[in-house]
Enzyme design. Structure first.
Site, short mmCIF file in Angstrom:
data_model
loop_
_atom_site.label_atom_id
_atom_site.label_comp_id
_atom_site.label_asym_id
_atom_site.label_seq_id
_atom_site.Cartn_x
_atom_site.Cartn_y
_atom_site.Cartn_z
N PHE A 155 0.87 -1.18 0.00
CA PHE A 155 0.00 0.00 0.00
C PHE A 155 0.90 1.23 0.00
O PHE A 155 1.54 1.53 1.01
CB PHE A 155 -0.89 -0.03 1.25
CG PHE A 155 -1.99 0.99 1.26
CD1 PHE A 155 -3.23 0.70 0.73
CD2 PHE A 155 -1.78 2.24 1.81
CE1 PHE A 155 -4.26 1.63 0.77
CE2 PHE A 155 -2.79 3.19 1.85
CZ PHE A 155 -4.04 2.88 1.32
N LEU A 157 1.29 5.02 -0.16
CA LEU A 157 0.69 6.34 -0.02
C LEU A 157 1.72 7.36 0.45
O LEU A 157 2.00 8.35 -0.21
CB LEU A 157 -0.49 6.28 0.96
CG LEU A 157 -1.15 7.62 1.31
CD1 LEU A 157 -1.76 8.27 0.07
CD2 LEU A 157 -2.22 7.42 2.39
N THR A 158 2.33 7.11 1.61
CA THR A 158 3.28 8.05 2.21
C THR A 158 4.49 8.28 1.31
O THR A 158 5.00 7.34 0.68
CB THR A 158 3.76 7.51 3.57
OG1 THR A 158 2.64 7.44 4.45
CG2 THR A 158 4.82 8.40 4.18
N GLY A 197 4.93 -1.32 3.42
CA GLY A 197 5.06 -2.69 3.92
C GLY A 197 4.99 -3.71 2.80
O GLY A 197 4.13 -3.63 1.93
N GLY A 426 13.70 -6.35 36.95
CA GLY A 426 14.78 -6.71 36.04
C GLY A 426 14.44 -7.90 35.18
O GLY A 426 14.83 -7.97 34.01
N GLU A 449 -0.99 3.83 9.28
CA GLU A 449 -2.41 3.97 8.92
C GLU A 449 -3.04 5.16 9.65
O GLU A 449 -4.19 5.10 10.11
CB GLU A 449 -3.17 2.67 9.20
CG GLU A 449 -2.71 1.56 8.26
CD GLU A 449 -3.75 0.48 8.06
OE1 GLU A 449 -4.95 0.79 8.10
OE2 GLU A 449 -3.34 -0.67 7.86
#
Length: 687
Positions: A155, A157-158, A197, A426, A449
């Site tokens: 996908f 887009l960015t 991705g 710890g 997203e």
């Protein structure tokens, strides 16, 4: 009563001290929280199947980044071969099919988040986009993705220089009428698509969003295109593309996030997703919308399902984190009298640290279960062409709900993972505790997203429109009834804190009325601040930017909490009576725990005054923690996945903390071996 024998029994051990004091059957609570017995059976079937498969065995040492990517891809391939999505599921209704797919993703996410992200993006988000944004001409891509598993998608887009402001993306797709093709081009590196991705190493196609330009030079805004990336037989990148991997990240390194640049790369005209707009063979642009912004909105609305999926997976992350921390607290003893050490769970401070997050885990899960059903039913009716009353208004409300709830859940889970890690001291820092991996693998959800802060602003915009309508005496557009109370904003604004004891605080009437007052006051403050900046001559953009901190942000957080409260309450009131007492305690604790974080606004707005409100609120929270102490181990039993999936030496269901810790330490590779590099550090004189 349903047969719950498919849920494995818990091994007897030190945790029985607390389990024997629970007032309910943990298996029935698990079913009540999950909501659907068939989907719960599917989840356990997946966990059992993958536990038997050596490919899914846990690594004691973190593999290299490249090895993580290889294993993730192999695990996805094997999951596809298991065909958990059966033909019957494919033939079922949209709602049932989607819920099954979401369940599979949840089950896999609990085991390996990288695989679930790869699957969600590469198969389900892509195929859902084809259905919602494409037409019949894209069915071949859908078949190849969902049925035949020949396509693994991404996908895109960015871009490097633009993320949240999608309108200013600079990748272009220019139509060439002579060859009936779009020419996709990246003008410079700043316009390269990034953080995609599956792109870095494995995807065969991407769903690209680019500026559509017709032959006359007109830019029609962002549109979606199916773009081939690699030869599916060789995974060689096609000519005209520059594809690279983003490199090592701080989590989910099994996902091969990549960047891509297009050099006048050609794709067929038919690869434009054309449900909202199309380009004719001769280059004419035709659309069912007149405004480019509405086309973009219709395209990006496809992300709502993905964001709901993120929220569901977040519920699993917080469930795992609190299960580990509570089981550890019930078996780890410290301090107390000589020869009589006390379990951490007995300390008020430890209860205060953890129980609010346990309550959040239950409330969030029930909320998302209810909300997802509402959302999917609306989508299903719309896809079938059935009439949905006030569909446009419902879509806007759902977008606002998702846009504030995704931030609330993902931020809360991130805080919970860190608090649970610290609560295990710890030992919680060990990789084999699994709390570090839960935290690191969850962290990107606050960004992808939709960056949480930007999404919150979108929710605030919708809320202010409804408040402005209420001020003007107009109808509030809230088909899902989440803000219809704004019609009574004048009378709500007059409410004040009236409780005389903690019992009066621990009621749904107090919780709901207080949240309504809080939302009305925050809306008033945000609206007046915004309007004051407009009056000073600032633009809408400038006024909004100056109103974000302490206004928009607090408003949308409170609205998201209110949504979780009303949707979970609606479900809890329908649960079986034997479970309602513990569910109401958890619901009430989450509600008061959340209100405690709004004390500044409650006092600032005049709802509270004097010492009593803060004192009673905090006393009520601690009383609820005390009441839940005997129940909480069984509550996390209902929340937790199987031991194999939980994969924590501190959180095993048998409660044998120190035996399990000893086994993990002595079996770790190289535990008793001399360092291979010892010669490099020993002084030469001693050789």
């Amino acid at each position: 009563m349903e047969d719950l024998s498919f849920i494995p029994e818990l091994l007897s051990g030190p945790l029985d001290v607390y389990r024997n004091t629970a007032s309910f059957d943990w298996k029935r609570l698990k079913l009540s929280i999950e909501g659907d017995i068939e989907l719960l059976k599917l989840k356990y079937k997946i966990w059992r199947t993958l536990e038997r498969d050596p490919l899914f065995a846990h690594n004691q040492v973190t593999p290299s980044v490249e090895e993580q990517k290889r294993l993730t891809q192999l695990q996805l391939k094997k999951i596809n071969e298991y065909k958990f999505v059966t033909k019957e599921i494919f033939k079922s209704s949209y709602s049932k099919r989607t819920r099954a797919i979401m369940t599979i993703n949840e089950a896999v996410q609990s085991l390996n988040p990288s695989v679930s992200v790869k699957m969600a993006i590469g198969i389900y988000l892509f195929s859902n986009a084809l259905l919602s944004l494409g037409t019949e001409r894209h069915h071949k891509f859908y078949e190849a993705t969902i049925v035949n598993r020949e396509i693994l998608a991404s996908f895109a887009l960015t871009e490097i220089a633009h993320g949240s402001d999608a309108r200013l993306m600079r990748t272009t797709a220019t139509y060439d009428p002579k060859r009936f093709e779009f020419v996709v081009h990246t003008p410079d590196f700043e316009a390269a698509k990034c953080w995609v991705g599956n792109l870095g190493r494995t995807c065969t196609h991407t769903l690209l969003f680019a500026q559509l330009i017709t032959p006359d030079g007109t830019n029609h805004g962002l549109h979606g295109f199916v773009v081939p990336i690699r030869d599916p037989d060789t995974l060689e990148t096609y000519p005209g593309l520059v594809v690279g991997d983003m490199g090592e990240k701080i989590g989910v390194n099994g996902i091969d996030n990549g960047f891509i640049m297009f050099n006048h790369y050609r794709i067929p005209r038919e690869n434009l997703l054309n449900r909202t707009a199309d380009v004719t063979e001769d280059g004419q642009y035709v659309s069912s919308f007149s405004e480019p912004s509405r086309i973009l909105g219709a395209a990006l609305e496809n992300l709502s399902a993905g964001r709901i999926g993120i929220m569901q997976e977040s519920c699993h992350s917080i469930a795992s984190a609190v299960s580990i921390a509570v089981r550890y607290a019930a078996t780890r003893t410290q301090f107390g009298e000589r020869d009589n050490e006390i379990p951490l769970l007995e300390y008020d401070l430890h209860q205060w640290r953890l129980f609010g997050y346990v309550a959040a885990a239950v409330v969030f899960r029930i909320y998302i279960e209810n909300f997802a059903n509402v959302y999917l039913n609306i989508v299903e009716k719309s896809n079938m062409g059935l009439k949905v009353d006030n569909l446009s208004e419902a879509v806007s409300e759902i977008h606002a709900m998702v846009s504030c709830s995704k931030p609330l859940l993902t931020w809360t889970v991130l805080q919970a993972a860190q608090q649970c890690r610290e609560a295990c001291g710890g030992h919680g820092f060990l990789k084999c505790a699994n709390l570090g991996d839960i935290r690191n693998n969850h962290e990107p959800t606050v960004t992808y997203e939709g960056d949480n802060n930007v999404l919150s602003q979108q929710a605030g915009n919708w809320l202010l429109r409804q408040y402005e309508a209420a001020l003007s005496g107009n109808n509030v557009d809230s088909p899902l009834l989440t803000v219809t109370f704004l019609k009574e904003h004048k009378s709500i604004a007059k409410l004040t804190f009236q409780c005389k004891n903690t019992t009066q605080l621990k009621t749904t009437q107090f919780i709901l009325s207080t949240y309504k007052w809080l939302l009305c006051w925050l809306l008033k403050q945000t609206y007046e601040k915004y309007e004051s900046y407009l009056a000073k001559g600032l633009t809408k953009f400038q006024a909004k930017a100056k109103s974000q901190v302490y206004r928009w942000k607090n408003l949308t957080k409170a609205y998201a909490e209110y949504l979780a409260i009303i949707f979970s309450l609606e479900s809890i009131e329908k649960k079986e009576k034997e479970l309602q007492p513990v569910l109401f305690k958890l619901f009430t604790l989450y509600s008061l725990w959340s209100l405690d974080r709004h004390l500044v606004e409650l006092y600032q707005g005049g709802y509270c005054s004097g010492d009593d409100p803060a004192r009673l609120l905090r006393e009520a929270i601690m009383e609820l923690c005390g009441e839940l102490k005997s129940e909480v181990v069984s509550v996390v039993d209902a929340l937790a996945p199987t031991d194999f999936v939980l994969n924590s030496v501190l959180g095993k269901s048998d409660g044998r903390l120190y035996q399990n810790l000893q086994k993990a330490l002595v079996s770790h590779p190289g535990t008793f071996e001399r360092a291979t590099w010892w010669r490099e550090v020993v002084p030469s004189a001693k050789l």
